[in-house]
Design an enzyme around this catalytic site. Structure first.
Site, PDB file in Angstrom:
ATOM      1  CB  SER A 189      40.946  39.335  45.037  1.00  0.00           C
ATOM      2  OG  SER A 189      40.929  40.891  45.155  1.00  0.00           O
ATOM      3  CE  LYS A 247      37.975  37.687  46.134  1.00  0.00           C
ATOM      4  NZ  LYS A 247      36.793  38.436  46.030  1.00  0.00           N
ATOM      5  CG  HIS A 292      39.973  40.303  49.701  1.00  0.00           C
ATOM      6  ND1 HIS A 292      39.238  41.012  48.797  1.00  0.00           N
ATOM      7  CD2 HIS A 292      41.359  41.063  49.366  1.00  0.00           C
ATOM      8  CE1 HIS A 292      39.866  41.541  48.031  1.00  0.00           C
ATOM      9  NE2 HIS A 292      41.176  41.701  48.340  1.00  0.00           N
ATOM     10  CG  ASN A 293      35.380  40.288  48.401  1.00  0.00           C
ATOM     11  OD1 ASN A 293      36.462  40.122  48.085  1.00  0.00           O
ATOM     12  ND2 ASN A 293      34.323  40.477  47.403  1.00  0.00           N
ATOM     13  CD  GLU A 319      36.321  44.604  47.398  1.00  0.00           C
ATOM     14  OE1 GLU A 319      37.220  43.658  47.157  1.00  0.00           O
ATOM     15  OE2 GLU A 319      35.311  44.649  46.727  1.00  0.00           O
TER      16      GLU A 319
HETATM   17  C1  6PG Z   1      37.716  41.349  44.159  1.00  0.00           C
HETATM   18  C2  6PG Z   1      36.334  42.017  44.371  1.00  0.00           C
HETATM   19  C3  6PG Z   1      35.518  41.149  43.348  1.00  0.00           C
HETATM   20  C4  6PG Z   1      34.099  42.123  43.396  1.00  0.00           C
HETATM   21  C5  6PG Z   1      33.045  41.673  44.456  1.00  0.00           C
HETATM   22  C6  6PG Z   1      32.553  42.531  45.270  1.00  0.00           C
HETATM   23  O1  6PG Z   1      38.300  41.087  45.100  1.00  0.00           O
HETATM   24  O2  6PG Z   1      38.271  41.329  42.900  1.00  0.00           O
HETATM   25  O3  6PG Z   1      36.152  41.858  45.641  1.00  0.00           O
HETATM   26  O4  6PG Z   1      35.374  39.956  44.219  1.00  0.00           O
HETATM   27  O5  6PG Z   1      34.298  43.226  43.221  1.00  0.00           O
HETATM   28  O6  6PG Z   1      32.283  40.907  43.618  1.00  0.00           O
HETATM   29  O7  6PG Z   1      31.280  43.050  44.700  1.00  0.00           O
HETATM   30  P1  6PG Z   1      30.381  44.029  45.563  1.00  0.00           P
HETATM   31  O8  6PG Z   1      30.752  45.360  45.918  1.00  0.00           O
HETATM   32  O9  6PG Z   1      29.170  44.089  44.587  1.00  0.00           O
HETATM   33  O10 6PG Z   1      29.842  43.217  46.732  1.00  0.00           O
END
Ligand code: 6PG
Length: 484
Positions: free
Chosen positions: A130, A187, A190-191, A194
């Site tokens: 990430s 991960k 994590h997302n 996010e």
């Molecule tokens: C990171 C991000 C990266 C990317 C994802 C999310 O941790 O560097 O999460 O992996 O931004 O692809 O993208 P989306 O918003 O398109 O799901």
């Protein structure tokens, strides 16, 4: 040129290129390959010029240049591209060689690859990475998992290129996560987190912009101020910066010229899908995923906005609060309390997945992997680490002393903000989900006694009793009051 490179990298899109440059800057010799070979050439005469990078026009060449045991890292699209590349690469390798998938792969795909390659004796790592382009170039957060035997060989490279944190800036945001798909799972979560963080920030933005009527300059100041306190994080920082950028075409703030239709590549959705499979209430992240889906219905929303009624207007027009600064502070507190619930849910899901797959995750360590380099990096992760240091078996972050007190301190503001948003018609799905989660989780008794009765009534699904062990069924029709 034979056997001189420390690692080979396959896939030279921006993330791949930047990782190669990062590795070269840290003294590693890197072999670089891309399926479209012109990209290899451009890279070698461009950004990689003068660095310890060797361009390869065939996978066979890349394999031949690697020191043994070979380490080949894939930075290609998740799904079929990863599978196909592994299929081409594996026959060129020997037992003991290592393949690393550094993309955003689904953890179950990673588990399958490990199984497939086991018979060939090839070691496989699924490493979540990430930090976007900048992170890849100057220090990402790396979450490696898979065949543990490979880790001592990969560790020196990964820990050298990872972001560093700590008082002496020497603790790498990269540590072994666990076996199987554990790295990619961390991960994925994590997302998901996010997604939750981004949605919460958007809701705060909407409350301040649409509710309070703040302009972009004031929003800049508010986010700058927030970034100096409990909310200090990369996402708050870039949000602050976004408010300062002008559109070259119109001279307006660029953020106001961007269509309110969100994209998503799928990793947030995977968090929610798997939360449903595990039966864990990851409600805030799931609302954040759906909020993107709802935003994508732009044309339908425009039509509905002309047909459906509801409150509309600023807080002042509704005469709900007189003090602007007070409301800004309430929104900050609501954001912080919601964020605590979001992380509580994310870590709760990690705990459930670890139990399901036997991963034995170290949650404090995971918080530290996210402390630097990644998109959700925030000071607050140190408090999470401290919570797991106090109790590694912590059932839910909300039960930790620090977080319990933080929610208590912010709770009345949080409720006030949600009432205000509801009264003036501003959607706050994530903040609302957070508060509902909190109120549900702290409820000794929920109304699901009634739900169990309904299930037993129409489907003989049986229920448990509060005063006796066992499963019971009632002839509800026979016992009910006769209608009329
Ligand atoms: C990171 C991000 C990266 C990317 C994802 C999310 O941790 O560097 O999460 O992996 O931004 O692809 O993208 P989306 O918003 O398109 O799901």
């Amino acid at each position: 040129m034979a056997q001189q490179c420390d690692i080979g990298l396959i896939g030279l899109a921006v993330m791949g290129q930047n990782l190669v440059l990062n590795m070269a800057d840290h003294g590693f010799a890197v072999a670089a390959y891309n399926r479209t070979t012109s990209r290899v050439d451009d890279f070698i005469i461009g950004p990689a010029k003068g660095k310890t990078v060797l361009g390869c026009r065939r996978l066979e060449d890349l394999v031949q240049t690697l020191k043994k045991p070979r380490i080949a890292m894939l930075m290609v699209k998740a799904g079929d591209p990863v599978k196909q590349t592994v299929e081409q690469l594996a026959p060129l390798l020997e037992p003991g060689d290592i393949i690393i998938d550094g993309g955003n792969s689904h953890f179950l795909d990673t588990e399958e690859q490990i199984r497939k390659l086991q018979d060939l004796g090839i070691l496989y790592l699924g490493a979540g990475i990430s930090g976007g382009e900048e992170g890849a170039r100057y220090g990402p957060s790396i979450m490696p998992g898979g065949t543990e035997e490979a880790w001592p060989l990969v560790r020196p490279i990964f820990q050298a290129i990872a972001a560093k944190v700590g008082p002496n800036n020497d603790i790498p945001c990269c540590e072994w996560v666990g076996p199987g798909g554990a790295g990619h799972y961390v991960k994925i979560v994590h997302n998901g987190i996010e997604y939750g963080d981004m949605q919460l920030i958007c809701e705060a933005y909407s409350l301040l912009k649409d509710g309070l009527g703040l302009n972009n300059d004031t929003l800049y100041d508010v986010f700058a101020e927030w970034n100096r306190g409990e909310l200090d994080s990369y996402l708050i920082e870039i949000t602050r910066d976004i408010f300062s950028v002008k559109d070259e075409k119109t001279g307006n703030a660029l953020v106001d010229m961007i269509l309110d239709r969100a994209g998503q590549k799928g990793t947030g959705k995977w968090t929610s899908q798997h939360a449903l499979d595990l039966g864990v209430p990851t409600t805030l992240i799931t609302e954040a995923v759906f909020a993107r889906s709802l935003s994508a219905l732009k044309k339908k929303r425009v039509r509905a906005s002309r047909m459906l009624s509801g409150p509309q207007g600023t807080i002042a027009e509704f005469r709900l609060t007189a003090n602007k600064d007070e409301f800004i502070e309430q929104v900050r507190k609501a954001l912080f309390a919601s964020k605590i619930c979001s992380y509580a849910q994310g870590f709760f899901q990690l705990q459930a997945a670890a139990a399901e797959y036997g991963w034995g995750l170290d949650y404090g360590e995971i918080a530290m992997l996210w402390r630097g380099g990644c998109i959700i990096r925030a000071t607050f992760l140190e408090d999470i680490k401290a919570a797991y240091d106090r109790n590694s078996e912590l059932e839910n972050l909300l039960l930790d002393k620090y977080f319990k007190e933080a929610v208590t301190a912010n709770q009345s503001a949080w409720r006030r903000v949600i009432c205000t948003a509801t009264e003036i018609g501003i959607p706050i799905p994530a903040m609302g989900a957070a508060l509902n989660y909190y109120d549900s989780y702290r409820s000794e008794r929920l109304p699901h006694n009634l739900l169990q009765a309904q299930r037993d009534y129409f489907g003989s699904h049986r229920y448990e009793r509060v005063d006796e062990e066992g499963n019971f069924h009632t002839d509800w029709v026979g016992k009910r009051r006769k209608p009329g």
